[in-house]
Design an enzyme around this catalytic site. Structure first.
Site, PDB file in Angstrom:
ATOM      1  N   CYS A 299      27.484 -84.320  16.451  1.00  8.68           N
ATOM      2  CA  CYS A 299      28.934 -84.534  16.401  1.00  8.68           C
ATOM      3  C   CYS A 299      29.310 -85.814  15.672  1.00  8.68           C
ATOM      4  O   CYS A 299      30.469 -86.007  15.309  1.00  8.68           O
ATOM      5  CB  CYS A 299      29.504 -84.523  17.817  1.00  8.68           C
ATOM      6  SG  CYS A 299      29.186 -82.946  18.633  1.00  8.68           S
TER       7      CYS A 299
ATOM      8  N   ASN B 126      34.883 -76.984  19.652  1.00  9.39           N
ATOM      9  CA  ASN B 126      34.077 -78.073  19.090  1.00  9.39           C
ATOM     10  C   ASN B 126      33.295 -77.538  17.891  1.00  9.39           C
ATOM     11  O   ASN B 126      32.347 -76.791  18.053  1.00  9.39           O
ATOM     12  CB  ASN B 126      33.135 -78.600  20.183  1.00  9.39           C
ATOM     13  CG  ASN B 126      32.279 -79.766  19.714  1.00  9.39           C
ATOM     14  OD1 ASN B 126      32.225 -80.070  18.520  1.00  9.39           O
ATOM     15  ND2 ASN B 126      31.591 -80.399  20.645  1.00  9.39           N
TER      16      ASN B 126
ATOM     17  N   HIS C  98      36.523 -87.155  17.705  1.00  9.47           N
ATOM     18  CA  HIS C  98      35.737 -85.919  17.713  1.00  9.47           C
ATOM     19  C   HIS C  98      36.306 -85.012  18.800  1.00  9.47           C
ATOM     20  O   HIS C  98      36.608 -85.469  19.910  1.00  9.47           O
ATOM     21  CB  HIS C  98      34.274 -86.257  17.983  1.00  9.47           C
ATOM     22  CG  HIS C  98      33.460 -85.050  18.303  1.00  9.47           C
ATOM     23  ND1 HIS C  98      33.376 -83.962  17.458  1.00  9.47           N
ATOM     24  CD2 HIS C  98      32.709 -84.734  19.391  1.00  9.47           C
ATOM     25  CE1 HIS C  98      32.606 -83.046  18.008  1.00  9.47           C
ATOM     26  NE2 HIS C  98      32.191 -83.490  19.175  1.00  9.47           N
TER      27      HIS C  98
HETATM   28  N1  ACO Z   1      33.555 -70.575  33.244  1.00  5.00           N
HETATM   29  C1  ACO Z   1      33.634 -70.668  34.581  1.00  5.00           C
HETATM   30  N2  ACO Z   1      32.873 -71.508  35.303  1.00  5.00           N
HETATM   31  C2  ACO Z   1      32.025 -72.300  34.620  1.00  5.00           C
HETATM   32  C3  ACO Z   1      31.904 -72.255  33.218  1.00  5.00           C
HETATM   33  C4  ACO Z   1      32.715 -71.359  32.529  1.00  5.00           C
HETATM   34  N3  ACO Z   1      32.685 -71.233  31.194  1.00  5.00           N
HETATM   35  N4  ACO Z   1      30.984 -73.161  32.847  1.00  5.00           N
HETATM   36  C5  ACO Z   1      30.534 -73.758  33.971  1.00  5.00           C
HETATM   37  N5  ACO Z   1      31.161 -73.232  35.038  1.00  5.00           N
HETATM   38  C6  ACO Z   1      30.983 -73.570  36.436  1.00  5.00           C
HETATM   39  C7  ACO Z   1      29.660 -74.238  36.704  1.00  5.00           C
HETATM   40  O1  ACO Z   1      28.639 -73.270  36.821  1.00  5.00           O
HETATM   41  C8  ACO Z   1      29.945 -74.951  38.008  1.00  5.00           C
HETATM   42  O2  ACO Z   1      29.848 -74.036  39.058  1.00  5.00           O
HETATM   43  P1  ACO Z   1      29.130 -74.463  40.441  1.00  5.00           P
HETATM   44  O3  ACO Z   1      29.960 -75.588  40.962  1.00  5.00           O
HETATM   45  O4  ACO Z   1      29.210 -73.216  41.227  1.00  5.00           O
HETATM   46  O5  ACO Z   1      27.753 -74.878  40.052  1.00  5.00           O
HETATM   47  C9  ACO Z   1      31.421 -75.332  37.872  1.00  5.00           C
HETATM   48  O6  ACO Z   1      31.956 -74.501  36.847  1.00  5.00           O
HETATM   49  C10 ACO Z   1      31.657 -76.772  37.508  1.00  5.00           C
HETATM   50  O7  ACO Z   1      30.769 -77.093  36.486  1.00  5.00           O
HETATM   51  P2  ACO Z   1      30.731 -78.526  35.882  1.00  5.00           P
HETATM   52  O8  ACO Z   1      29.625 -78.630  34.893  1.00  5.00           O
HETATM   53  O9  ACO Z   1      30.815 -79.545  36.989  1.00  5.00           O
HETATM   54  O10 ACO Z   1      32.119 -78.542  35.119  1.00  5.00           O
HETATM   55  P3  ACO Z   1      32.763 -79.726  34.364  1.00  5.00           P
HETATM   56  O11 ACO Z   1      34.108 -79.954  34.885  1.00  5.00           O
HETATM   57  O12 ACO Z   1      31.835 -80.894  34.251  1.00  5.00           O
HETATM   58  O13 ACO Z   1      32.921 -79.125  32.901  1.00  5.00           O
HETATM   59  C11 ACO Z   1      31.901 -79.081  30.746  1.00  5.00           C
HETATM   60  C12 ACO Z   1      31.796 -78.663  32.185  1.00  5.00           C
HETATM   61  C13 ACO Z   1      33.195 -78.549  30.160  1.00  5.00           C
HETATM   62  C14 ACO Z   1      30.722 -78.548  29.961  1.00  5.00           C
HETATM   63  C15 ACO Z   1      31.924 -80.637  30.695  1.00  5.00           C
HETATM   64  O14 ACO Z   1      30.833 -81.154  31.414  1.00  5.00           O
HETATM   65  C16 ACO Z   1      31.877 -81.159  29.293  1.00  5.00           C
HETATM   66  O15 ACO Z   1      32.783 -80.983  28.519  1.00  5.00           O
HETATM   67  N6  ACO Z   1      30.831 -81.909  28.934  1.00  5.00           N
HETATM   68  C17 ACO Z   1      30.737 -82.475  27.638  1.00  5.00           C
HETATM   69  C18 ACO Z   1      30.015 -81.513  26.828  1.00  5.00           C
HETATM   70  C19 ACO Z   1      30.387 -81.466  25.402  1.00  5.00           C
HETATM   71  O16 ACO Z   1      31.512 -81.615  25.004  1.00  5.00           O
HETATM   72  N7  ACO Z   1      29.396 -81.195  24.563  1.00  5.00           N
HETATM   73  C20 ACO Z   1      29.614 -80.973  23.205  1.00  5.00           C
HETATM   74  C21 ACO Z   1      28.741 -81.724  22.313  1.00  5.00           C
HETATM   75  S1  ACO Z   1      28.600 -83.398  22.685  1.00  5.00           S
HETATM   76  C22 ACO Z   1      30.055 -84.025  22.374  1.00  5.00           C
HETATM   77  O17 ACO Z   1      30.709 -83.493  21.538  1.00  5.00           O
HETATM   78  C23 ACO Z   1      30.515 -85.202  23.101  1.00  5.00           C
END
Ligand code: ACO
Length: 332
Positions: free
Chosen positions: A116, A287, A257
């Site tokens: 990214c 993204n 980003h």
């Molecule tokens: N739909 C429904 N539920 C989901 C989904 C989905 N697509 N994805 C995950 N869940 C569930 C999980 O399984 C979890 O369930 P559980 O509690 O029963 O285990 C619950 O939702 C919560 O999951 P979390 O991981 O705690 O959710 P969070 O609020 O942290 O959001 C996310 C997850 C969106 C991936 C977040 O952590 C994030 O954005 N991280 C940064 C990742 C990123 O942007 N990466 C891209 C490249 S790096 C960069 O650009 C910075």
């Protein structure tokens, strides 16, 4: 990093595939919901590159769009840097494929891999070449076909990403005051396992087991990445602003980003930025990795949010981990 001589961004081009994949489309194949994706990420839809086309095709389209919006003739490009984590293949470089497709007789170019942060790192590289006098017209492309490396069965990752490309032209500055100001970059390899594509490289070459174990797809520890990104976007932004004695209130725009609206809004809040100072367009594209910042620049231009002399902050965090911020005064 401050340039030896003033250097400017002279134009922006972009390309987005036609096909849209909405959250409602994803609801049909995954245990997810529009509400969850929108609330947790801010994304509503993303674009998907049609099969048979590749990252180089999007890069070519973005460069053509750049040429249409400037007086640039492709044959004038004397350095082409393609930032991508989804090259058409490991080699030859996507830059070579793009050069051939554009039919530019003689130029130089290479790929840059920083996930990214690919675009901001390639921008700094281009600036270094122009400010040193080694090159005069550098095109930087951020292009990623993330649909090719995300697991359609993994709801943790596949809702986040999309495909697209953006290109900019870097040249010696026409007005020395409206130029690239500074860049701050940092890497932290201890975060490597938190976001990676484990197989397909020299460590785990492709074999039946790597395919069966789905190791040719993006793997992510979302919460670790989220925490790192939230902390570093703010830290790296503050660092570059402070050392250039620029207050957040002086920024016309922060172009971050586009990974997650919560990361962007949290960073903006802690920097005391108003909503109108921040570009947020990931709702439409997801993204797109190396493409998010030039695509956001393009949207800001189309919405007349960028004028000559405006101070702009670019900020990114990505796999690696990689961290990068850029300060510049818009030149046109
Ligand atoms: N739909 C429904 N539920 C989901 C989904 C989905 N697509 N994805 C995950 N869940 C569930 C999980 O399984 C979890 O369930 P559980 O509690 O029963 O285990 C619950 O939702 C919560 O999951 P979390 O991981 O705690 O959710 P969070 O609020 O942290 O959001 C996310 C997850 C969106 C991936 C977040 O952590 C994030 O954005 N991280 C940064 C990742 C990123 O942007 N990466 C891209 C490249 S790096 C960069 O650009 C910075």
């Amino acid at each position: 990093m401050r340039p030896l001589c003033p250097v400017q961004i002279s134009g922006v081009g972009s390309y987005l595939p036609e096909q849209r994949l909405t959250n409602h489309d994803l609801e049909r194949t995954l245990d997810t919901s529009d509400e969850w994706i929108l609330q947790r990420t801010g994304i509503s839809e993303r674009r998907v590159l049609e099969s048979g086309r590749a990252t180089s095709d999007m890069a070519v389209e973005a460069i053509r769009s750049l040429c249409d919006s400037t007086s640039l003739d492709p044959s004038d490009i004397d350095l082409l840097i393609v930032a991508s984590v989804t090259p058409d293949m490991l080699f030859p470089s996507t830059a070579c494929l793009v050069q051939s497709k554009l039919g530019i007789p003689s130029t130089w170019g290479f790929d840059l891999s920083a996930a990214c942060c690919g675009f901001v790192y390639a921008l700094s590289t281009g600036v270094a070449f122009v400010s040193s006098g080694m090159r005069r017209k550098v095109v930087v492309v951020g292009a990623d076909a993330m649909s090719r490396i995300i697991d359609p069965k993994d709801r943790n990752t596949c809702v986040l990403f999309g495909d697209g490309a953006g290109a900019i032209l870097i040249e010696p500055a026409v007005q020395p005051e409206n130029c690239f100001i500074d860049a701050f970059h940092e890497i932290d390899g201890s975060g490597g396992d938190s976001l990676c594509m484990p197989a397909g490289g020299s460590l785990q070459p492709a074999n039946a087991k790597t395919v069966k174990d789905r190791l040719h797809f993006v793997k992510q520890d979302g919460s670790t990445v989220f925490k790192f990104a939230t902390r570093k976007m703010e830290e790296a932004s503050r660092r570059i602003l402070e050392r250039n004695k620029i207050a957040p209130s002086e920024l016309k725009l922060m172009i971050p980003h586009q990974a997650n609206a919560r990361i962007i809004r949290g960073t903006a809040e802690r920097l005391n930025l108003r909503n109108d100072q921040v570009v947020l367009n990931l709702g439409n594209y997801g993204n797109t990795t190396a493409a998010t910042i030039p695509l956001a620049m393009q949207d800001a231009l189309l919405e007349a949010r960028l004028q000559k002399g405006d101070i702009i902050l670019l900020a990114s965090v990505g796999a690696g981990f990689t961290v990068g911020t850029t300060l510049l005064r818009w030149a046109y």
